[in-house]
Design an enzyme around this catalytic site. Structure first.
Site, short mmCIF file in Angstrom:
data_model
loop_
_atom_site.label_atom_id
_atom_site.label_comp_id
_atom_site.label_asym_id
_atom_site.label_seq_id
_atom_site.Cartn_x
_atom_site.Cartn_y
_atom_site.Cartn_z
NE ARG A 103 -1.66 5.42 0.73
CZ ARG A 103 -0.83 5.31 1.77
NH1 ARG A 103 0.16 4.46 1.74
NH2 ARG A 103 -0.98 6.08 2.82
CG ASP A 104 -7.52 7.25 -0.27
OD1 ASP A 104 -8.38 6.55 -0.82
OD2 ASP A 104 -7.69 7.79 0.83
CE1 TYR A 108 -4.00 1.93 0.25
CE2 TYR A 108 -3.27 2.76 2.37
CZ TYR A 108 -4.15 2.79 1.33
OH TYR A 108 -5.20 3.68 1.35
CG ASP A 150 -11.63 3.41 8.70
OD1 ASP A 150 -10.78 2.52 8.52
OD2 ASP A 150 -12.79 3.17 9.08
CB SER A 184 -5.46 6.50 2.87
OG SER A 184 -6.04 6.03 4.07
CG ASP A 228 -9.84 1.87 -1.53
OD1 ASP A 228 -10.44 0.78 -1.35
OD2 ASP A 228 -9.84 2.79 -0.68
C1 BGC Z 1 -4.19 4.01 6.34
C2 BGC Z 1 -2.86 3.35 6.50
C3 BGC Z 1 -2.95 2.25 7.53
C4 BGC Z 1 -4.09 1.32 7.21
C5 BGC Z 1 -4.30 0.27 8.27
C6 BGC Z 1 -5.27 3.00 6.04
O1 BGC Z 1 -6.49 3.61 6.03
O2 BGC Z 1 -4.11 4.97 5.33
O3 BGC Z 1 -1.91 4.29 6.89
O4 BGC Z 1 -1.76 1.56 7.63
O5 BGC Z 1 -5.29 2.02 7.05
O6 BGC Z 1 -4.73 0.79 9.45
#
Ligand code: BGC
Length: 454
Positions: A183-184, A178, A409, A190, A230
């Protein structure tokens, strides 16, 4: 004079000792608040955007063990073959070759165990505390959401390798890849550390190379990887968002690189993230989704260890709802099993005979969202079905916990750079810290509302 000096002295503590409370923010990009923590907690860097006051003096965070460089490891010769005794895969096998979870134990990540232990230490009710502690024994995935965390993977794999040898049952380490640039792309919570405009694709390839170098050292440990939550789903439905359309080519190149490099190792089973029933499960989205997944898979050379797709990652849908949640109205695929049963045949006919894993970590309580698209810290959520490879559905390899329950989240602070309005909706638990950091109150609710109970 004296009285004014005293007045000044009285002011000093409040001014100098401004501290963040336990679990409060104490640093991060753009942060102007206190950088010291209440007694009994320490400021730990969680990610470039957020430092958090965590109980104790060690905390979790990115306290790295002396920059392990990836030198190819000790005894492996390229590590292209898994050496586990049961059903060792070979590169001639297809994704249908076998459920990677069979005959293996799943490694418990010490990072999550430490988060849970620290959280439990702050729960005074003895019954809830005991339940909270039991969560540390339930395997979750570890998200490698920054390149700085990759060194930890080597530690986990070494640990898992030793555990596998001493128990005689080989281990699985579950990871989430990830770190895409931009990203996102359709949300804010995120947004990551790399940007396409600033060498993002090369940085991402390097991140994948670093993951690969760690895994190569431990061919006896099986890795199950969820690839980029995503990202491809955004390419199916959100190309109207400029950041997504701009990222399309890069996402495809990066995901392709990730699955190809991981595939070469021979001990990594990958599942591409496929959103969830309320996203790609809408009838109009099924065929475009299947076509995108299948074309990416085939263009990558149909990698043997791309086993299929992961659904409901970090979401809240039921695997199999007793009755459809009213918010799902209009979609006959109102839960994950309906979605999977609808997508599977479309994938097969497009040339990607995928199997599935499904996140149920936070799906214990249903009918609590106001809209199906609400994804941020849904208020009243409980831990859900326990991870198992005994799923009752041939298409589903395993029920997993992909999102570590208790990690946030997204922040509800509207002035934060990564604020997403979903995290301030009335069905979102607030106040919430930055994505990925610990959200104590949310964790306690997950524990108390767990279904089945802890
Ligand atoms: C976050 C990450 C995190 C993951 C697990 C995602 O929503 O952006 O930084 O590691 O959730 O908690």
């Amino acid at each position: 004079m004296l009285s004014s000096v005293l007045a000044l002295v009285a002011l000093i503590p409040a001014f100098v000792l401004a501290q963040s409370p336990i679990y409060g923010q104490c640093g991060g990009q753009g942060w102007t608040g206190p950088t010291t923590c209440a007694s009994g907690s320490t400021c730990v860097v969680s990610n470039p955007f957020y430092s958090q006051c965590l109980p104790g003096t060690a905390g979790g965070g990115t306290t790295t063990t002396a920059g392990t460089t990836t030198t190819g490891g000790t005894t492996t010769t390229g590590g292209t073959t898994a050496t586990s005794t049961s059903s060792a895969p070979t590169s001639s096998q297809t994704p249908a070759a076998g459920n990677p979870y069979t005959g293996h134990n799943i490694y418990l990540t010490p990072f999550y165990a430490a988060e849970v232990a620290a959280a439990a230490a702050n729960i005074s009710d003895a019954t809830i505390k005991a339940k909270a502690l039991s969560v540390a024994k339930i395997p979750t995935f570890t998200w490698f959401d920054t390149v700085a965390k990759v060194a930890d993977l080597g530690t986990y794999l070494a640990d898992a390798s030793a555990q596998g040898k001493s128990s005689g049952t080989p281990m699985i380490v579950q990871i989430i890849v990830y770190d895409l640039p931009d990203r996102d792309c359709a949300a804010s919570a995120s947004n990551g550390e790399f940007s396409i405009a600033n060498n993002g694709q090369a940085n991402y390839f390097d991140y994948i190379d670093k993951l690969v170098a760690q895994i190569k050292k431990f061919p006896d440990v099986r890795v199950v990887a969820i690839i980029e939550p995503d990202s491809l789903a955004n390419l199916v439905t959100n190309l109207n968002v400029q950041k997504c359309s701009n990222a399309q080519t890069t996402y495809l190149a990066c995901v392709t690189y990730a699955i190809q490099q991981l595939d070469k190792l021979g001990n990594v089973y990958s599942y591409l993230d496929a959103g969830h029933a309320g996203w790609l499960g809408w009838p109009a989205n099924l065929t475009p989704a299947a076509q995108l997944f299948a074309s990416l898979y085939k263009n990558a050379g149909s990698p043997s260890f791309v086993r299929g797709l992961a659904t409901n990652v970090a979401n809240y849908n039921a695997l199999s709802a007793t009755t459809p949640d009213p918010i799902t109205q209009g979609n006959s695929n109102y839960d994950e099993i309906h979605y999977i049963n609808a997508l599977g045949p479309a994938l097969s006919s497009a040339g990607f005979p995928a199997h599935f894993i499904v996140d149920q970590g936070r799906s214990g309580v249903q009918n609590i969202r106001q809209q199906w698209g609400d994804w941020c810290n849904v208020k009243g959520s409980g831990f859900g079905m326990r991870p198992t490879s005994n799923t009752g559905f041939t298409a589903i390899d395993a029920i997993v916990w992909a999102k570590p329950g208790g990690e946030c989240d997204g922040t509800s602070n509207s002035s934060a750079a990564r604020f997403d309005p979903h995290c301030a909706l009335s069905d979102a638990d607030q106040p919430a810290p930055e994505a990925g950091t610990w959200f104590q109150e949310f964790f306690v609710t997950l524990v108390t509302k767990a279904n089945p109970p802890l």
